[in-house]
Design a protein around this motif. Structure first.
Motif, PDB file in Angstrom:
ATOM      1  N   LEU A 291       0.830  -1.209   0.000  1.00  0.00           N
ATOM      2  CA  LEU A 291       0.000   0.000   0.000  1.00  0.00           C
ATOM      3  C   LEU A 291       0.864   1.258   0.000  1.00  0.00           C
ATOM      4  CD1 LEU A 291      -2.772  -1.062   2.558  1.00  0.00           C
ATOM      5  CD2 LEU A 291      -2.965  -0.907   0.061  1.00  0.00           C
ATOM      6  N   ALA A 292       1.937   1.236   0.798  1.00  0.00           N
ATOM      7  CA  ALA A 292       2.838   2.394   0.823  1.00  0.00           C
ATOM      8  C   ALA A 292       3.518   2.567  -0.533  1.00  0.00           C
ATOM      9  CB  ALA A 292       3.879   2.229   1.917  1.00  0.00           C
ATOM     10  N   GLY A 293       3.875   1.453  -1.160  1.00  0.00           N
ATOM     11  CA  GLY A 293       4.474   1.538  -2.486  1.00  0.00           C
ATOM     12  C   GLY A 293       3.498   2.041  -3.527  1.00  0.00           C
ATOM     13  N   ALA A 294       2.210   1.669  -3.377  1.00  0.00           N
ATOM     14  CA  ALA A 294       1.202   2.130  -4.333  1.00  0.00           C
ATOM     15  C   ALA A 294       1.086   3.644  -4.334  1.00  0.00           C
ATOM     16  CB  ALA A 294      -0.149   1.499  -4.004  1.00  0.00           C
ATOM     17  N   ALA A 295       1.419   4.276  -3.198  1.00  0.00           N
ATOM     18  CA  ALA A 295       1.376   5.743  -3.138  1.00  0.00           C
ATOM     19  C   ALA A 295       2.380   6.364  -4.104  1.00  0.00           C
ATOM     20  CB  ALA A 295       1.658   6.220  -1.714  1.00  0.00           C
ATOM     21  N   GLN A 296       3.428   5.607  -4.489  1.00  0.00           N
ATOM     22  CA  GLN A 296       4.415   6.135  -5.427  1.00  0.00           C
ATOM     23  C   GLN A 296       3.821   6.338  -6.813  1.00  0.00           C
ATOM     24  OE1 GLN A 296       7.324   7.140  -4.334  1.00  0.00           O
ATOM     25  NE2 GLN A 296       6.785   6.390  -2.298  1.00  0.00           N
ATOM     26  N   VAL A 297       2.725   5.636  -7.108  1.00  0.00           N
ATOM     27  CA  VAL A 297       2.070   5.803  -8.409  1.00  0.00           C
ATOM     28  C   VAL A 297       1.612   7.243  -8.587  1.00  0.00           C
ATOM     29  CG1 VAL A 297       0.127   5.054  -9.835  1.00  0.00           C
ATOM     30  CG2 VAL A 297       1.370   3.397  -8.446  1.00  0.00           C
ATOM     31  N   LEU A 298       1.232   7.895  -7.481  1.00  0.00           N
ATOM     32  CA  LEU A 298       0.703   9.258  -7.541  1.00  0.00           C
ATOM     33  C   LEU A 298       1.792  10.310  -7.487  1.00  0.00           C
ATOM     34  CD1 LEU A 298      -2.262   8.767  -5.036  1.00  0.00           C
ATOM     35  CD2 LEU A 298      -2.289   8.551  -7.533  1.00  0.00           C
ATOM     36  N   ARG A 299       3.031   9.888  -7.204  1.00  0.00           N
ATOM     37  CA  ARG A 299       4.118  10.860  -7.109  1.00  0.00           C
ATOM     38  C   ARG A 299       4.523  11.357  -8.473  1.00  0.00           C
ATOM     39  NH1 ARG A 299       9.262   9.511  -3.599  1.00  0.00           N
ATOM     40  NH2 ARG A 299       9.833  11.390  -4.721  1.00  0.00           N
ATOM     41  N   ARG A 300       4.788  12.664  -8.543  1.00  0.00           N
ATOM     42  CA  ARG A 300       5.304  13.229  -9.778  1.00  0.00           C
ATOM     43  C   ARG A 300       6.803  12.999  -9.824  1.00  0.00           C
ATOM     44  NH1 ARG A 300       3.609  19.182 -11.982  1.00  0.00           N
ATOM     45  NH2 ARG A 300       4.382  18.953 -14.104  1.00  0.00           N
ATOM     46  N   PRO A 301       7.326  12.358 -10.884  1.00  0.00           N
ATOM     47  CA  PRO A 301       8.767  12.077 -10.917  1.00  0.00           C
ATOM     48  C   PRO A 301       9.582  13.343 -10.994  1.00  0.00           C
ATOM     49  CG  PRO A 301       7.754  11.609 -13.043  1.00  0.00           C
ATOM     50  CD  PRO A 301       6.631  11.908 -12.091  1.00  0.00           C
ATOM     51  N   GLU A 302      10.815  13.289 -10.433  1.00  0.00           N
ATOM     52  CA  GLU A 302      11.701  14.440 -10.463  1.00  0.00           C
ATOM     53  C   GLU A 302      12.133  14.719 -11.887  1.00  0.00           C
ATOM     54  OE1 GLU A 302      14.997  14.037  -7.912  1.00  0.00           O
ATOM     55  OE2 GLU A 302      13.794  13.670  -6.125  1.00  0.00           O
ATOM     56  N   ARG A 303      12.179  16.019 -12.216  1.00  0.00           N
ATOM     57  CA  ARG A 303      12.652  16.429 -13.529  1.00  0.00           C
ATOM     58  C   ARG A 303      14.103  15.985 -13.688  1.00  0.00           C
ATOM     59  NH1 ARG A 303      11.432  20.740 -17.126  1.00  0.00           N
ATOM     60  NH2 ARG A 303      13.238  21.526 -18.244  1.00  0.00           N
ATOM     61  N   GLY A 304      14.400  15.387 -14.840  1.00  0.00           N
ATOM     62  CA  GLY A 304      15.771  14.997 -15.110  1.00  0.00           C
ATOM     63  C   GLY A 304      16.146  13.648 -14.555  1.00  0.00           C
TER      64      GLY A 304
END
Length: 642
Positions: A291-304
């Motif tokens: 579940l904690a890993g699924a939250a990464q789906v909503l994260r905006r990736p860092e530019r670059g």
């Protein structure tokens, strides 16, 4: 004793709990080597274990570093900082449950000294002599692990990585990588730093001629010879997703996400099916990790950040934005010529801290001989209280009095006063720049010709700081590899190219002068208008945190302010009323979700006695409150004046 011309090295050991294992595993041959420095980083577990760790260091002549329990990566980064302060340039991580002779350690140190762009690990065996580590590989599409090694790391399916249980690297490599990924906390940080090294054109070396012993079972087993601890399951599953979010894009990221349920189950199955009945906590930890890993789906990736693990990243290109930026570039000083730099220090009623900063600047200026440097203090106090401090400072400091209240007005005054300069370097009045601060910023700017270069700010606390404050992460600031492109940056250690800023028509937003967030909006606008921001990990300033900011009330207030500021900055950037309406809905939902998740994490932390969950859950809760307030149109003025 080490040979007269032997290479000095630092052995970084991150400890958690009773240090007896470390005491037994680091042999007298290491202590007897005059070129070896053992740095014991004690991640806080209990007052008793902290006292025992400090006593062990006193007894053995080791360097002791007290740390909050921020995980393995953060511990290594702090250990490296302590070793560098003692002049060391070669570093080796060693797990508390690992053993390596001084000959093996010295061979590793020699390797990375002669080849500073290499990361190196030895072969490892268990205490019974069976193979433990002979190289490891990660499936590029799913994140599955296996033992193995591809000589040139050219396998299209499996990517090499080295174990952090015994990993050697140079100061050059550490700076280029920006240190370990501190967000992983435990597990996968060695996979991450290995793949980042490859992506940056560095290489991974495995030394089969060198042997270390690693009895991993002592730190991972739960109830049987095969069952792992709940911590093992949670962080391995959660961090697999964190790694994917940082390194993958598009279809590769989607494939990684879709494989997560199966891969998570396989990680849990490393302990066998019977553990569902014998150790149900492990199953629950695996579910929480998913579940904690699924939250990464909503994260905006860092530019670059990276697209594919193992594929080298192309060097950063020089800015080539609009016509205005091009003409500004044409006016820039030629390569190798003297640049004019204004160091701007906005200040408000901090005479002692300002005096300390001004006293430190001459040494930093002397390190930058290829620049003409002008120091400017912008006093934002209505009574002009900083004038006396400036007059008592070393010669060459300019003083201006900006009567419009707020940090935005002070920063805009700095822009106006530095029109004839090439570069403008901002420092906060409560910071002390460290060696190489300005020269590193200018060097990176010369290499990239970016519109802005951002450097590190390192928070320094009193020894008796409440562990809750440190565990909350309120003052944690991530490191990055030098040259990394950023979407936004804080202004506490920020270099601006004045001509590019002028060409882009940028000013600091006056309405945010008493709330904060003006630097976030400014740098977001800089990037949206075609400018670039790059990171300089070698530039650092220390922020000596005053006691009034080391309280739980202040940390809660800062979390609320951060959430509120983030919402308001995004609303100001919205191009239309329709987009603003959509953002308000997004922040209402996101703020509500953070309140719920934060409250649950806080209560879990209180019930389990886990300080990190307690503190960070509290921060998440109040950040969500701030986002809700921002969505409803409230702008919290953290720096309001009576």
């Amino acid at each position: 004793m080490g040979a007269p011309n032997a290479i000095d090295f630092a052995l970084i050991v991150v400890n958690y709990g009773d240090p007896a294992l470390v005491a037994g595993n680091i042999g007298p041959d290491v202590d007897a080597d005059s070129g070896a420095l053992v740095v014991l980083v004690d991640n806080f577990h209990s007052p008793e274990s902290r006292t025992a760790a400090e006593a062990l260091c006193c007894e053995r002549g080791w360097e002791f570093v007290a740390s909050a329990n921020d995980g393995f990566g953060a511990g290594v980064d702090r250990g490296v900082a302590a070793a560098r302060a003692r002049g060391h340039r070669a570093f080796i991580t060693l797990n508390p449950d690992a053993v390596a002779s001084v000959d093996v350690l010295r061979a590793l140190a020699t390797h990375v000294t002669e080849d500073p762009l290499a990361l190196v690990s030895p072969f490892m065996v268990t205490g019974q002599g069976t193979p433990h580590f002979r190289g490891a590989q990660m499936h590029r599409r799913m994140g599955r692990m296996r033992s193995g090694w591809s000589e040139h790391d050219d396998d299209p399916v499996w990517a090499n990585w080295l174990s952090g249980a015994c990993l050697a690297f140079s100061a050059t490599a550490f700076d280029r990588l920006g240190g370990f990924g501190e967000d992983f906390f435990l597990y996968w940080e060695d996979v991450d730093i290995s793949r980042r090294a490859v992506e940056l054109g560095m290489h991974l070396d495995l030394r089969p001629d060198l042997l270390a012993v690693h009895d991993e079972g002592g730190t991972q087993q739960a109830g049987s010879a095969r069952t792992k601890s709940p911590t093992y399951y949670y962080f391995n599953i959660r961090n697999r997703m964190l790694f994917g979010r940082r390194h993958l894009r598009g279809r590769e990221w989607a494939r990684w996400v879709l494989a997560s349920p199966r891969e998570s189950a396989l990680i849990w199955m490393r302990g066998g099916r019977r553990q569902a009945f014998t150790e149900p906590r492990g199953l629950w930890a695996a579910v929480r990790g998913l579940l904690a890993g699924a939250a990464q789906v909503l994260r905006r990736p860092e530019r670059g950040s990276r697209r594919q693990p193992g594929i080298p990243r192309q060097p950063a290109a020089l800015p080539h934005s609009g016509e205005g930026a091009t003409s500004a570039r044409a006016l820039e000083p030629a390569e190798g010529s003297t640049v004019r730099v204004t160091v701007a220090i906005p200040t408000f009623r901090r005479p002692d801290q300002l005096a300390a900063l001004l006293a430190a600047l001459p040494a930093r200026i002397a390190e930058t001989p290829d620049a003409e440097i002008d120091v400017l203090v912008i006093d934002n106090a209505p009574e002009g209280s900083a004038r006396a401090t400036v007059e008592a400072a070393p010669a060459g400091v300019r003083y201006v009095h900006e009567t419009t209240p707020g940090i935005s007005a002070a920063r805009n005054r700095a822009l106006d006063e530095s029109r004839s300069a090439d570069l403008l370097a901002f420092l906060d009045d409560d910071e002390i720049p460290l060696a190489g601060w300005l020269s590193s910023l200018v060097e990176v700017w010369r290499g990239h010709r970016s519109a802005a270069v951002a450097g590190r700010v390192i928070s320094v606390f009193h020894e008796d700081t409440d562990p809750w404050i440190i565990a909350s992460g309120t003052f944690r600031r991530p490191q990055r590899a030098t040259g990394t492109s950023l979407r936004t940056a804080a202004a506490g250690n920020l270099l601006l190219d004045i001509r590019q800023v002028q060409a882009l028509g940028l000013r600091f937003e006056g309405s945010l002068g008493l709330s904060g967030g003006e630097d976030t909006l400014f740098t977001r606008q800089l990037v949206e208008r075609g400018g670039t921001i790059v990171w300089c990990n070698e530039s650092a300033a220390e922020d000596h945190v005053v006691p009034s900011r080391l309280t739980r009330d202040w940390a809660v207030q800062r979390a609320f302010s951060a959430g509120n500021g983030w919402a308001n900055v995004n609303l100001l950037l919205a191009p239309s009323s329709t987009r603003r309406l959509a953002l308000r809905g997004q922040f209402l939902l996101g703020g509500g979700a953070r309140i719920a998740v934060g409250l649950a994490r806080h209560r879990y932390g209180r019930a389990s006695g886990h300080l990190v969950h307690d503190a960070r859950g509290t921060r998440t809760f109040h950040r969500g409150r701030g986002m809700l307030a921002g969505a409803r149109g409230h702008l919290y003025q953290e720096y309001a004046r009576n």
